[in-house]
Design a protein around this motif. Structure first.
Motif, PDB file in Angstrom:
ATOM      1  N   SER A  44       0.827  -1.203   0.000  1.00  0.00           N
ATOM      2  CA  SER A  44       0.000   0.000   0.000  1.00  0.00           C
ATOM      3  C   SER A  44       0.864   1.258   0.000  1.00  0.00           C
ATOM      4  O   SER A  44       0.600   2.211  -0.739  1.00  0.00           O
ATOM      5  CB  SER A  44      -0.912  -0.016   1.230  1.00  0.00           C
ATOM      6  OG  SER A  44      -1.655   1.159   1.309  1.00  0.00           O
ATOM      7  N   ALA A  45       1.913   1.263   0.810  1.00  0.00           N
ATOM      8  CA  ALA A  45       2.804   2.431   0.868  1.00  0.00           C
ATOM      9  C   ALA A  45       3.494   2.648  -0.471  1.00  0.00           C
ATOM     10  O   ALA A  45       3.659   3.796  -0.910  1.00  0.00           O
ATOM     11  CB  ALA A  45       3.835   2.245   1.982  1.00  0.00           C
ATOM     12  N   LEU A  46       3.910   1.573  -1.120  1.00  0.00           N
ATOM     13  CA  LEU A  46       4.565   1.700  -2.414  1.00  0.00           C
ATOM     14  C   LEU A  46       3.610   2.284  -3.449  1.00  0.00           C
ATOM     15  O   LEU A  46       3.957   3.233  -4.167  1.00  0.00           O
ATOM     16  CB  LEU A  46       5.087   0.336  -2.877  1.00  0.00           C
ATOM     17  CG  LEU A  46       5.833   0.324  -4.200  1.00  0.00           C
ATOM     18  CD1 LEU A  46       7.095   1.180  -4.113  1.00  0.00           C
ATOM     19  CD2 LEU A  46       6.189  -1.098  -4.584  1.00  0.00           C
ATOM     20  N   THR A  47       2.407   1.756  -3.501  1.00  0.00           N
ATOM     21  CA  THR A  47       1.417   2.249  -4.464  1.00  0.00           C
ATOM     22  C   THR A  47       1.070   3.714  -4.192  1.00  0.00           C
ATOM     23  O   THR A  47       1.044   4.545  -5.106  1.00  0.00           O
ATOM     24  CB  THR A  47       0.140   1.390  -4.395  1.00  0.00           C
ATOM     25  OG1 THR A  47       0.486   0.040  -4.683  1.00  0.00           O
ATOM     26  CG2 THR A  47      -0.907   1.867  -5.381  1.00  0.00           C
ATOM     27  N   GLU A  48       0.817   4.029  -2.938  1.00  0.00           N
ATOM     28  CA  GLU A  48       0.452   5.397  -2.587  1.00  0.00           C
ATOM     29  C   GLU A  48       1.625   6.358  -2.787  1.00  0.00           C
ATOM     30  O   GLU A  48       1.419   7.517  -3.152  1.00  0.00           O
ATOM     31  CB  GLU A  48      -0.057   5.442  -1.153  1.00  0.00           C
ATOM     32  CG  GLU A  48      -1.401   4.741  -1.011  1.00  0.00           C
ATOM     33  CD  GLU A  48      -1.783   4.484   0.429  1.00  0.00           C
ATOM     34  OE1 GLU A  48      -1.045   4.919   1.344  1.00  0.00           O
ATOM     35  OE2 GLU A  48      -2.812   3.831   0.633  1.00  0.00           O
ATOM     36  N   GLY A  49       2.837   5.881  -2.547  1.00  0.00           N
ATOM     37  CA  GLY A  49       4.014   6.713  -2.786  1.00  0.00           C
ATOM     38  C   GLY A  49       4.160   7.070  -4.252  1.00  0.00           C
ATOM     39  O   GLY A  49       4.493   8.216  -4.596  1.00  0.00           O
ATOM     40  N   GLN A  50       3.913   6.084  -5.107  1.00  0.00           N
ATOM     41  CA  GLN A  50       3.991   6.350  -6.545  1.00  0.00           C
ATOM     42  C   GLN A  50       2.911   7.338  -6.972  1.00  0.00           C
ATOM     43  O   GLN A  50       3.158   8.242  -7.769  1.00  0.00           O
ATOM     44  CB  GLN A  50       3.857   5.040  -7.327  1.00  0.00           C
ATOM     45  CG  GLN A  50       5.059   4.142  -7.175  1.00  0.00           C
ATOM     46  CD  GLN A  50       4.832   2.768  -7.788  1.00  0.00           C
ATOM     47  OE1 GLN A  50       3.700   2.348  -8.026  1.00  0.00           O
ATOM     48  NE2 GLN A  50       5.929   2.062  -8.043  1.00  0.00           N
ATOM     49  N   GLU A  51       1.704   7.166  -6.416  1.00  0.00           N
ATOM     50  CA  GLU A  51       0.613   8.088  -6.759  1.00  0.00           C
ATOM     51  C   GLU A  51       0.926   9.504  -6.256  1.00  0.00           C
ATOM     52  O   GLU A  51       0.664  10.491  -6.950  1.00  0.00           O
ATOM     53  CB  GLU A  51      -0.701   7.589  -6.152  1.00  0.00           C
ATOM     54  CG  GLU A  51      -1.219   6.322  -6.805  1.00  0.00           C
ATOM     55  CD  GLU A  51      -2.391   5.701  -6.050  1.00  0.00           C
ATOM     56  OE1 GLU A  51      -2.790   6.232  -4.988  1.00  0.00           O
ATOM     57  OE2 GLU A  51      -2.898   4.675  -6.521  1.00  0.00           O
ATOM     58  N   SER A  52       1.488   9.588  -5.062  1.00  0.00           N
ATOM     59  CA  SER A  52       1.837  10.900  -4.503  1.00  0.00           C
ATOM     60  C   SER A  52       2.933  11.573  -5.324  1.00  0.00           C
ATOM     61  O   SER A  52       2.882  12.779  -5.584  1.00  0.00           O
ATOM     62  CB  SER A  52       2.293  10.753  -3.053  1.00  0.00           C
ATOM     63  OG  SER A  52       1.264  10.227  -2.268  1.00  0.00           O
ATOM     64  N   LEU A  53       3.915  10.779  -5.710  1.00  0.00           N
ATOM     65  CA  LEU A  53       4.998  11.317  -6.528  1.00  0.00           C
ATOM     66  C   LEU A  53       4.451  11.823  -7.859  1.00  0.00           C
ATOM     67  O   LEU A  53       4.831  12.911  -8.321  1.00  0.00           O
ATOM     68  CB  LEU A  53       6.070  10.256  -6.760  1.00  0.00           C
ATOM     69  CG  LEU A  53       7.284  10.697  -7.566  1.00  0.00           C
ATOM     70  CD1 LEU A  53       8.006  11.850  -6.862  1.00  0.00           C
ATOM     71  CD2 LEU A  53       8.224   9.529  -7.774  1.00  0.00           C
TER      72      LEU A  53
END
Length: 182
Positions: A44-53
């Motif tokens: 979840s953190a990886l996916t959300e990090g990519q979306e945030s970036l």
């Protein structure tokens, strides 16, 4: 004369192995739940990090970039609080299972010890009343000590749960306040 027959010893050994297997399974189940939570959180953190970036890099000017960054604080705080609650829940469940198993084992051992003392007292020669009374008193004191320690342990567990709940509530409030200021 032996205190245990070979059949009694074999039965005791079998019971101890079954208890060890049950405790091992309970411990492994707790680790499995924690591992699954950690993997889910990492994905979840990886996916959300990519979306945030992508949102930050997609900003057309500095104002949009700062707005995108400001919108990340509140969800991150809420997710951290949720994660901490889930870890505490997993730990509480594992602790409760282990405590229940230990309590069952203690009760069985206490019954066995009491049966031994009763047999000893019944078969004791005349004049050994003082030793019999001392032995019974020792067994009673050990039982009382265990029950007191168990009560303290339960109180400490409830105290820790209360502190964790209060801490997560305070962190959630602080996260909301920080998000509102941003």
């Amino acid at each position: 004369m032996s205190a245990f027959t070979s059949d009694q010893f074999a039965a005791l050994h079998k019971t101890n192995l079954a208890n060890l297997a049950m405790l091992s399974k309970s411990t492994i189940d707790g680790f499995q739940k924690l591992t699954e939570l950690n993997l889910q959180t990492a994905k979840s953190a990886l996916t959300e990090g990519q979306e945030s970036l992508a949102a930050v890099l997609g900003g057309k000017d500095l104002r949009e970039v700062l707005a995108a960054q400001g919108n990340l604080a509140q969800p991150a705080a809420e997710k951290a609080i949720s994660y901490a609650r889930q870890v505490c829940e997993i730990a509480s469940q594992a602790q409760a299972e282990l405590a229940r198993a230990v309590e069952e084992q203690y009760e069985q051992h206490h019954r066995n010890l009491q049966a031994f003392v009763d047999t000893f007292v019944k078969n004791a020669p005349a004049g050994s009343e003082a030793i019999s009374a001392l032995l019974q008193s020792t067994v009673d004191a050990a039982g009382n000590t265990y029950r007191s320690a168990q009560a303290v342990s339960k109180q400490m567990t409830e105290f820790a749960r209360g502190n964790i709940a209060a801490g997560t509530a305070a962190a959630a409030a602080a996260g909301k306040a920080a998000s509102a200021k941003a």
